[in-house]
Enzyme design. Structure first.
Site, PDB file in Angstrom:
ATOM      1  CB  CYS A 137     -13.937  12.339  -6.113  1.00  0.00           C
ATOM      2  SG  CYS A 137     -15.592  12.101  -6.802  1.00  0.00           S
ATOM      3  CB  ILE A 198      -9.575  23.550  -6.652  1.00  0.00           C
ATOM      4  CG1 ILE A 198     -10.449  24.378  -7.594  1.00  0.00           C
ATOM      5  CG2 ILE A 198      -8.714  24.378  -5.759  1.00  0.00           C
ATOM      6  CD1 ILE A 198     -11.411  25.334  -6.879  1.00  0.00           C
ATOM      7  N   GLY A 250      -9.738  25.174 -12.574  1.00  0.00           N
ATOM      8  CA  GLY A 250     -10.972  25.705 -11.994  1.00  0.00           C
ATOM      9  C   GLY A 250     -11.459  26.912 -12.774  1.00  0.00           C
ATOM     10  N   GLY A 272     -11.256  22.228 -17.939  1.00  0.00           N
ATOM     11  CA  GLY A 272     -12.266  21.207 -17.657  1.00  0.00           C
ATOM     12  C   GLY A 272     -13.601  21.494 -18.309  1.00  0.00           C
TER      13      GLY A 272
HETATM   14  C1  LIG Z   1     -18.451  16.052 -15.393  1.00  0.00           C
HETATM   15  C2  LIG Z   1     -17.204  16.155 -14.563  1.00  0.00           C
HETATM   16  C3  LIG Z   1     -16.510  15.008 -14.216  1.00  0.00           C
HETATM   17  C4  LIG Z   1     -15.338  15.077 -13.455  1.00  0.00           C
HETATM   18  N1  LIG Z   1     -14.669  13.934 -13.139  1.00  0.00           N
HETATM   19  C5  LIG Z   1     -13.485  14.009 -12.450  1.00  0.00           C
HETATM   20  C6  LIG Z   1     -12.717  12.835 -12.186  1.00  0.00           C
HETATM   21  O1  LIG Z   1     -13.059  11.727 -12.614  1.00  0.00           O
HETATM   22  N2  LIG Z   1     -11.574  12.967 -11.468  1.00  0.00           N
HETATM   23  C7  LIG Z   1     -11.130  14.199 -11.008  1.00  0.00           C
HETATM   24  O2  LIG Z   1     -10.084  14.281 -10.355  1.00  0.00           O
HETATM   25  N3  LIG Z   1     -11.817  15.329 -11.281  1.00  0.00           N
HETATM   26  C8  LIG Z   1     -12.979  15.254 -11.981  1.00  0.00           C
HETATM   27  N4  LIG Z   1     -13.685  16.407 -12.257  1.00  0.00           N
HETATM   28  C9  LIG Z   1     -13.158  17.706 -11.787  1.00  0.00           C
HETATM   29  C10 LIG Z   1     -12.371  18.426 -12.900  1.00  0.00           C
HETATM   30  O3  LIG Z   1     -11.266  17.660 -13.330  1.00  0.00           O
HETATM   31  C11 LIG Z   1     -11.890  19.814 -12.418  1.00  0.00           C
HETATM   32  O4  LIG Z   1     -11.054  19.650 -11.294  1.00  0.00           O
HETATM   33  C12 LIG Z   1     -13.059  20.711 -12.009  1.00  0.00           C
HETATM   34  O5  LIG Z   1     -14.153  20.533 -12.881  1.00  0.00           O
HETATM   35  C13 LIG Z   1     -12.660  22.201 -12.005  1.00  0.00           C
HETATM   36  O6  LIG Z   1     -12.221  22.632 -13.275  1.00  0.00           O
HETATM   37  P1  LIG Z   1     -13.196  23.346 -14.362  1.00  0.00           P
HETATM   38  O7  LIG Z   1     -13.905  24.452 -13.649  1.00  0.00           O
HETATM   39  O8  LIG Z   1     -12.280  23.827 -15.451  1.00  0.00           O
HETATM   40  O9  LIG Z   1     -14.136  22.298 -14.838  1.00  0.00           O
HETATM   41  C14 LIG Z   1     -14.866  16.353 -13.026  1.00  0.00           C
HETATM   42  C15 LIG Z   1     -15.550  17.512 -13.386  1.00  0.00           C
HETATM   43  C16 LIG Z   1     -16.708  17.438 -14.157  1.00  0.00           C
HETATM   44  C17 LIG Z   1     -17.420  18.712 -14.527  1.00  0.00           C
END
Ligand SMILES: Cc1cc2nc3c(=O)[nH]c(=O)nc-3n(C[C@H](O)[C@H](O)[C@H](O)COP(=O)(O)O)c2cc1C
Length: 309
Positions: A137, A198, A250, A272
């Site tokens: 994070c 990622i 990602g 995500g």
């Molecule tokens: C609003 C938001 C909150 C997130 N909160 C977490 C979290 O609590 N723990 C975590 O490991 N990743 C968190 N992520 C990261 C996502 O799980 C993911 O790894 C990242 O967004 C990349 O994937 P995506 O492009 O499909 O969103 C968060 C992402 C977003 C956009």
């Protein structure tokens, strides 16, 4: 042709295992606790749900604004707002225990001891099928990405969690490092059952009118289609480094995105940011993978894993 087999085993080294009916999961922080989406889509058809990152104590998160749209992506600086482990065990897990879809709890600590006690608390909770260890994070001042930045600290957290639970342990890696394969290798050796990657890429946006950063926390984590090529390459690299299953994440918004990750070596994918614009995206992707397999005459999705390597 018979219906193709979409099932995947994400923890083959673990006695309890983590067998999913299909390889599509929802990414942590983008799907709440699953309950929020239960009235919008048939969540039981998902491969698994990964819940919001959970800490020992509830957290209020960072100052607003915490979400900002960019070209082909989103910045977030939520800062781990969550209800804390006690409320999760009391209020959420009993609901999950009645579900068919497995729920994996994403955990985050400020110290190695935090991670260990979170893992210990979750070990025997009905409704929890696995743990995703968030050492990636970018939005908090202590813990998180700090641990994922070096092979040594990443391995220490993994070993501490491993020692406290028999649940499948997935370790989630950060792209904000020099060589992600070294971190992946270290966490595999320390006992991870699977590796997800990622998390978001650290960055910022400025407002030229106020001449200040737009996010309350200055920097944030970038997600969405903008990061897909970075994530895909990292999955491709990590899949050639470790033997445990890799879970790709990602910028996945479509079935072809998901198939690219699987062909690059991912045993499963997480969706995500796409959930914010299309809550049906994960289900559409599952249906699309099945259609692709039927068209191509592929019987098991596992036959597609890593074909590009
Ligand atoms: C609003 C938001 C909150 C997130 N909160 C977490 C979290 O609590 N723990 C975590 O490991 N990743 C968190 N992520 C990261 C996502 O799980 C993911 O790894 C990242 O967004 C990349 O994937 P995506 O492009 O499909 O969103 C968060 C992402 C977003 C956009």
């Amino acid at each position: 042709m018979k219906s193709p087999d979409l099932s995947v085993q994400l923890a083959p080294r673990n006695k309890r295992g983590l067998l999913l009916s299909n390889p599509v999961l929802t990414a942590s922080g983008t799907f709440g606790y699953g309950t929020e989406y239960a009235e919008v889509i048939d969540i039981q058809r998902l491969g698994a749900i990964i819940c919001k990152g959970t800490t020992l104590k509830p957290r209020p998160g960072n100052p607003q604004p915490r979400l900002w749209e960019t070209a082909s992506g989103v910045f977030n600086s939520i800062g781990m707002e969550n209800i804390g482990i006690d409320a999760l065990i009391k209020q959420k897990a009993p609901l999950w225990a009645k579900w068919k879809v497995p729920v994996i709890v994403n955990i985050l600590g400020e110290s190695i001891e935090d991670y260990a006690s979170l893992a210990k608390r979750l070990g025997k909770v009905a409704g929890v099928s696995g743990i995703e260890v968030n050492i990636s994070c970018p939005n908090i001042s202590a813990g998180g990405m700090e641990f994922g930045a070096s092979p040594r600290s990443a391995a220490e957290v993994t070993a501490a969690v491993r020692a406290k639970t028999t649940l499948p342990v997935i370790v989630k890696l950060s792209p904000n490092v020099t060589d992600i394969t070294k971190i992946a290798f270290a966490v595999e050796k320390a006992g991870a059952d699977a590796i997800s990657l990622i998390n978001t890429l650290k960055g910022m946006s400025l407002d030229i009118k106020t001449r200040k950063p737009v996010l309350g926390n200055v920097s944030g984590g970038l997600s969405g289609p903008a990061i897909k090529p970075v994530a895909l390459y990292m999955v491709y690299q990590v899949a050639q480094t470790v033997k445990v299953p890799v879970i790709g994440c990602g910028g996945i918004v479509s079935v072809s995105d998901a198939l690219e990750f699987i062909m690059a070596g991912a045993s499963a994918v997480q969706v995500g940011t796409a959930n914010f614009t299309n809550p049906r995206a994960p289900l559409d992707i599952i249906a699309g993978i099945e259609r692709f397999m039927k068209k191509e005459g592929i019987r098991r999705v596992t036959e597609l894993i890593g074909v590009a390597l």
